[in-house]
Design a protein around this motif. Structure first.
Motif, PDB file in Angstrom:
ATOM      1  N   GLN A 123      26.646  62.948 -26.540  1.00 36.08           N
ATOM      2  CA  GLN A 123      27.491  63.745 -27.428  1.00 36.08           C
ATOM      3  C   GLN A 123      28.712  64.277 -26.701  1.00 36.08           C
ATOM      4  O   GLN A 123      29.791  64.399 -27.282  1.00 36.08           O
ATOM      5  N   THR A 124      28.548  64.583 -25.423  1.00 34.93           N
ATOM      6  CA  THR A 124      29.650  65.138 -24.633  1.00 34.93           C
ATOM      7  C   THR A 124      30.653  64.061 -24.234  1.00 34.93           C
ATOM      8  O   THR A 124      31.860  64.299 -24.227  1.00 34.93           O
ATOM      9  N   ALA A 125      30.163  62.868 -23.907  1.00 36.50           N
ATOM     10  CA  ALA A 125      31.023  61.805 -23.369  1.00 36.50           C
ATOM     11  C   ALA A 125      32.227  61.487 -24.252  1.00 36.50           C
ATOM     12  O   ALA A 125      33.342  61.321 -23.727  1.00 36.50           O
ATOM     13  N   PRO A 126      32.083  61.397 -25.587  1.00 37.04           N
ATOM     14  CA  PRO A 126      33.273  61.097 -26.395  1.00 37.04           C
ATOM     15  C   PRO A 126      34.354  62.168 -26.335  1.00 37.04           C
ATOM     16  O   PRO A 126      35.516  61.895 -26.652  1.00 37.04           O
ATOM     17  N   LYS A 127      33.975  63.369 -25.924  1.00 36.37           N
ATOM     18  CA  LYS A 127      34.950  64.459 -25.823  1.00 36.37           C
ATOM     19  C   LYS A 127      35.693  64.421 -24.489  1.00 36.37           C
ATOM     20  O   LYS A 127      36.670  65.135 -24.297  1.00 36.37           O
ATOM     21  N   THR A 128      35.212  63.595 -23.562  1.00 35.84           N
ATOM     22  CA  THR A 128      35.859  63.477 -22.259  1.00 35.84           C
ATOM     23  C   THR A 128      36.972  62.443 -22.338  1.00 35.84           C
ATOM     24  O   THR A 128      37.261  61.911 -23.401  1.00 35.84           O
ATOM     25  N   ARG A 129      37.584  62.144 -21.203  1.00 35.35           N
ATOM     26  CA  ARG A 129      38.704  61.205 -21.182  1.00 35.35           C
ATOM     27  C   ARG A 129      38.210  59.767 -21.181  1.00 35.35           C
ATOM     28  O   ARG A 129      38.125  59.132 -20.147  1.00 35.35           O
ATOM     29  N   GLY A 130      37.831  59.262 -22.329  1.00 35.07           N
ATOM     30  CA  GLY A 130      37.464  57.851 -22.420  1.00 35.07           C
ATOM     31  C   GLY A 130      36.084  57.602 -22.979  1.00 35.07           C
ATOM     32  O   GLY A 130      35.893  56.717 -23.789  1.00 35.07           O
ATOM     33  N   GLY A 131      35.084  58.333 -22.511  1.00 34.28           N
ATOM     34  CA  GLY A 131      33.753  58.246 -23.086  1.00 34.28           C
ATOM     35  C   GLY A 131      32.810  57.244 -22.459  1.00 34.28           C
ATOM     36  O   GLY A 131      31.602  57.330 -22.653  1.00 34.28           O
ATOM     37  N   VAL A 132      33.315  56.254 -21.705  1.00 36.56           N
ATOM     38  CA  VAL A 132      32.452  55.293 -21.022  1.00 36.56           C
ATOM     39  C   VAL A 132      32.874  55.219 -19.555  1.00 36.56           C
ATOM     40  O   VAL A 132      34.038  55.434 -19.218  1.00 36.56           O
ATOM     41  N   TYR A 133      31.891  54.881 -18.694  1.00 33.97           N
ATOM     42  CA  TYR A 133      32.119  54.986 -17.243  1.00 33.97           C
ATOM     43  C   TYR A 133      31.504  53.811 -16.516  1.00 33.97           C
ATOM     44  O   TYR A 133      30.548  53.191 -16.997  1.00 33.97           O
ATOM     45  N   ASN A 134      32.040  53.525 -15.325  1.00 35.06           N
ATOM     46  CA  ASN A 134      31.491  52.440 -14.510  1.00 35.06           C
ATOM     47  C   ASN A 134      30.929  52.915 -13.172  1.00 35.06           C
ATOM     48  O   ASN A 134      30.483  52.107 -12.364  1.00 35.06           O
ATOM     49  N   ARG A 135      30.987  54.203 -12.935  1.00 32.19           N
ATOM     50  CA  ARG A 135      30.334  54.823 -11.787  1.00 32.19           C
ATOM     51  C   ARG A 135      29.714  56.128 -12.277  1.00 32.19           C
ATOM     52  O   ARG A 135      30.426  56.997 -12.787  1.00 32.19           O
ATOM     53  N   ILE A 136      28.394  56.254 -12.125  1.00 28.67           N
ATOM     54  CA  ILE A 136      27.711  57.436 -12.663  1.00 28.67           C
ATOM     55  C   ILE A 136      26.831  58.053 -11.584  1.00 28.67           C
ATOM     56  O   ILE A 136      26.040  57.365 -10.937  1.00 28.67           O
ATOM     57  N   LEU A 137      26.998  59.346 -11.401  1.00 27.04           N
ATOM     58  CA  LEU A 137      26.211  60.125 -10.446  1.00 27.04           C
ATOM     59  C   LEU A 137      25.223  61.004 -11.196  1.00 27.04           C
ATOM     60  O   LEU A 137      25.595  61.728 -12.120  1.00 27.04           O
ATOM     61  N   MET A 138      23.963  60.937 -10.799  1.00 24.12           N
ATOM     62  CA  MET A 138      22.942  61.869 -11.278  1.00 24.12           C
ATOM     63  C   MET A 138      22.267  62.438 -10.040  1.00 24.12           C
ATOM     64  O   MET A 138      21.289  61.893  -9.526  1.00 24.12           O
ATOM     65  N   VAL A 139      22.825  63.522  -9.549  1.00 21.78           N
ATOM     66  CA  VAL A 139      22.405  64.085  -8.266  1.00 21.78           C
ATOM     67  C   VAL A 139      21.683  65.410  -8.502  1.00 21.78           C
ATOM     68  O   VAL A 139      22.289  66.402  -8.897  1.00 21.78           O
ATOM     69  N   GLY A 140      20.368  65.386  -8.297  1.00 21.98           N
ATOM     70  CA  GLY A 140      19.589  66.612  -8.409  1.00 21.98           C
ATOM     71  C   GLY A 140      19.530  67.199  -9.802  1.00 21.98           C
ATOM     72  O   GLY A 140      19.502  68.417  -9.955  1.00 21.98           O
ATOM     73  N   ILE A 141      19.478  66.357 -10.826  1.00 21.13           N
ATOM     74  CA  ILE A 141      19.430  66.842 -12.199  1.00 21.13           C
ATOM     75  C   ILE A 141      18.111  66.507 -12.889  1.00 21.13           C
ATOM     76  O   ILE A 141      17.617  67.267 -13.713  1.00 21.13           O
ATOM     77  N   LEU A 142      17.477  65.386 -12.540  1.00 16.10           N
ATOM     78  CA  LEU A 142      16.259  64.977 -13.248  1.00 16.10           C
ATOM     79  C   LEU A 142      15.150  66.014 -13.107  1.00 16.10           C
ATOM     80  O   LEU A 142      14.319  66.181 -13.994  1.00 16.10           O
ATOM     81  N   MET A 143      15.154  66.750 -12.013  1.00 16.38           N
ATOM     82  CA  MET A 143      14.132  67.755 -11.753  1.00 16.38           C
ATOM     83  C   MET A 143      14.187  68.926 -12.728  1.00 16.38           C
ATOM     84  O   MET A 143      13.222  69.681 -12.849  1.00 16.38           O
ATOM     85  N   TYR A 144      15.310  69.066 -13.432  1.00 17.13           N
ATOM     86  CA  TYR A 144      15.454  70.166 -14.384  1.00 17.13           C
ATOM     87  C   TYR A 144      15.272  69.702 -15.829  1.00 17.13           C
ATOM     88  O   TYR A 144      15.550  70.463 -16.757  1.00 17.13           O
ATOM     89  N   LEU A 145      14.827  68.456 -16.017  1.00 20.07           N
ATOM     90  CA  LEU A 145      14.594  67.911 -17.356  1.00 20.07           C
ATOM     91  C   LEU A 145      13.105  67.665 -17.571  1.00 20.07           C
ATOM     92  O   LEU A 145      12.433  67.082 -16.718  1.00 20.07           O
ATOM     93  N   ASN A 146      12.606  68.103 -18.710  1.00 22.25           N
ATOM     94  CA  ASN A 146      11.210  67.835 -19.063  1.00 22.25           C
ATOM     95  C   ASN A 146      11.016  66.374 -19.416  1.00 22.25           C
ATOM     96  O   ASN A 146      11.964  65.671 -19.793  1.00 22.25           O
ATOM     97  N   ASP A 147       9.791  65.899 -19.313  1.00 16.46           N
ATOM     98  CA  ASP A 147       9.490  64.500 -19.600  1.00 16.46           C
ATOM     99  C   ASP A 147       9.938  64.091 -20.998  1.00 16.46           C
ATOM    100  O   ASP A 147      10.371  62.954 -21.214  1.00 16.46           O
ATOM    101  N   THR A 148       9.816  65.008 -21.955  1.00 17.41           N
ATOM    102  CA  THR A 148      10.155  64.691 -23.337  1.00 17.41           C
ATOM    103  C   THR A 148      11.629  64.350 -23.514  1.00 17.41           C
ATOM    104  O   THR A 148      11.991  63.595 -24.413  1.00 17.41           O
ATOM    105  N   GLU A 149      12.504  64.905 -22.674  1.00 17.84           N
ATOM    106  CA  GLU A 149      13.931  64.630 -22.764  1.00 17.84           C
ATOM    107  C   GLU A 149      14.428  63.625 -21.727  1.00 17.84           C
ATOM    108  O   GLU A 149      15.486  63.011 -21.911  1.00 17.84           O
ATOM    109  N   LEU A 150      13.689  63.462 -20.642  1.00 17.59           N
ATOM    110  CA  LEU A 150      14.215  62.693 -19.519  1.00 17.59           C
ATOM    111  C   LEU A 150      14.431  61.224 -19.855  1.00 17.59           C
ATOM    112  O   LEU A 150      15.499  60.655 -19.568  1.00 17.59           O
TER     113      LEU A 150
END
Length: 245
Positions: A123-150
């Motif tokens: 939902q956030t990506a379309p509000k950014t500059r372009g909405g699609v990416y070819n390099r994505i960082l997920m650094v230290g975020i999965l630990m804060y997401l429950n299994d139901t959302e991850l």
């Protein structure tokens, strides 16, 4: 509470409150401690940051057409490591306080910061500059997401990835078993802390479902730090995956 092996949800509202308080502790003398912790050991923070970026940045294979999405960017720690020649860097974080610090710290014309939750990234990506990416960082975020959302979050990441994309996941894992800290008071942080440390096997299953089945391969993986001095936890350790399609 410390809960091992059992699957237990953490409270996102409590996590957001925690990071709002962390933002209040921002110091230009030790900026990265806001999200890397170790408030009283700035040399350890600097060394961990240096080792991490030196090891992982070359694996991103950045070039002038790189469009970088940094999910859970915090105060822009990885933005600081990005070269100027990339097409665009976009950092997203669910803490408006951290996003504002990131904006104030980084004024490059092609660097942008937005407020948005990781599990709502599509939902956030379309509000950014372009909405699609070819390099994505997920650094230290999965630990804060429950299994139901991850699993859904990772599926969203795949959907906003371009045909040819490199994804970097860096996450603290439970070395021998899953560990959940739920409203656990940390003397080091002087606050209640919530996080889920999944095992390598759990993460691999999630990666297989979200990325491998969509054409990605794991080109590199391993423990982030080799030095004992940088691994000061007995039950957890930093692990990384580089995914390419």
């Amino acid at each position: 509470m410390r809960i091992t092996e059992e699957i237990v949800d953490i409270d996102y509202h409590e996590t957001k409150r925690f990071f709002e308080k962390r933002a209040d502790k921002f110091s230009a003398d030790n900026p990265y401690s806001v999200t890397m912790y170790q408030d009283h050991n700035k040399e350890l923070v600097r060394e961990r940051n240096r080792k991490e970026t030196e090891k992982l940045l070359p694996l991103l294979k950045l070039h002038e057409d790189s469009r970088v999405l940094d999910v859970a960017c915090g105060i822009g720690r990885w933005a600081d490591a990005m070269p100027d020649y990339i097409e665009q860097y976009c950092g997203v974080d669910f803490s408006g306080e951290l996003v504002e610090i990131a904006r104030q710290r980084n004024k490059k014309d092609n660097f942008y910061f937005y407020e948005g939750a990781a599990d709502k990234i599509e939902q956030t990506a379309p509000k950014t500059r372009g909405g699609v990416y070819n390099r994505i960082l997920m650094v230290g975020i999965l630990m804060y997401l429950n299994d139901t959302e991850l699993a859904d979050t990772l599926a969203q990441i795949e959907r906003i990835s371009q045909e040819h994309t490199v994804i970097c996941i860096r996450e603290p894992i439970g070395i021998s078993k899953r560990l959940t800290l739920k409203d656990f008071f940390s003397e080091e942080l002087e606050d209640n802390y919530n996080a889920i440390y999944r095992t390598r096997q759990e993460l691999q299953k999630l990666i297989d479902g979200a990325f491998i089945q969509k054409g990605f391969i794991v080109s590199r993986e391993g423990f982030l730090f080799e030095e004992d001095a940088l691994n000061n936890r007995k039950e957890t350790a930093q692990y990384f995956y580089i995914l390419e399609r």
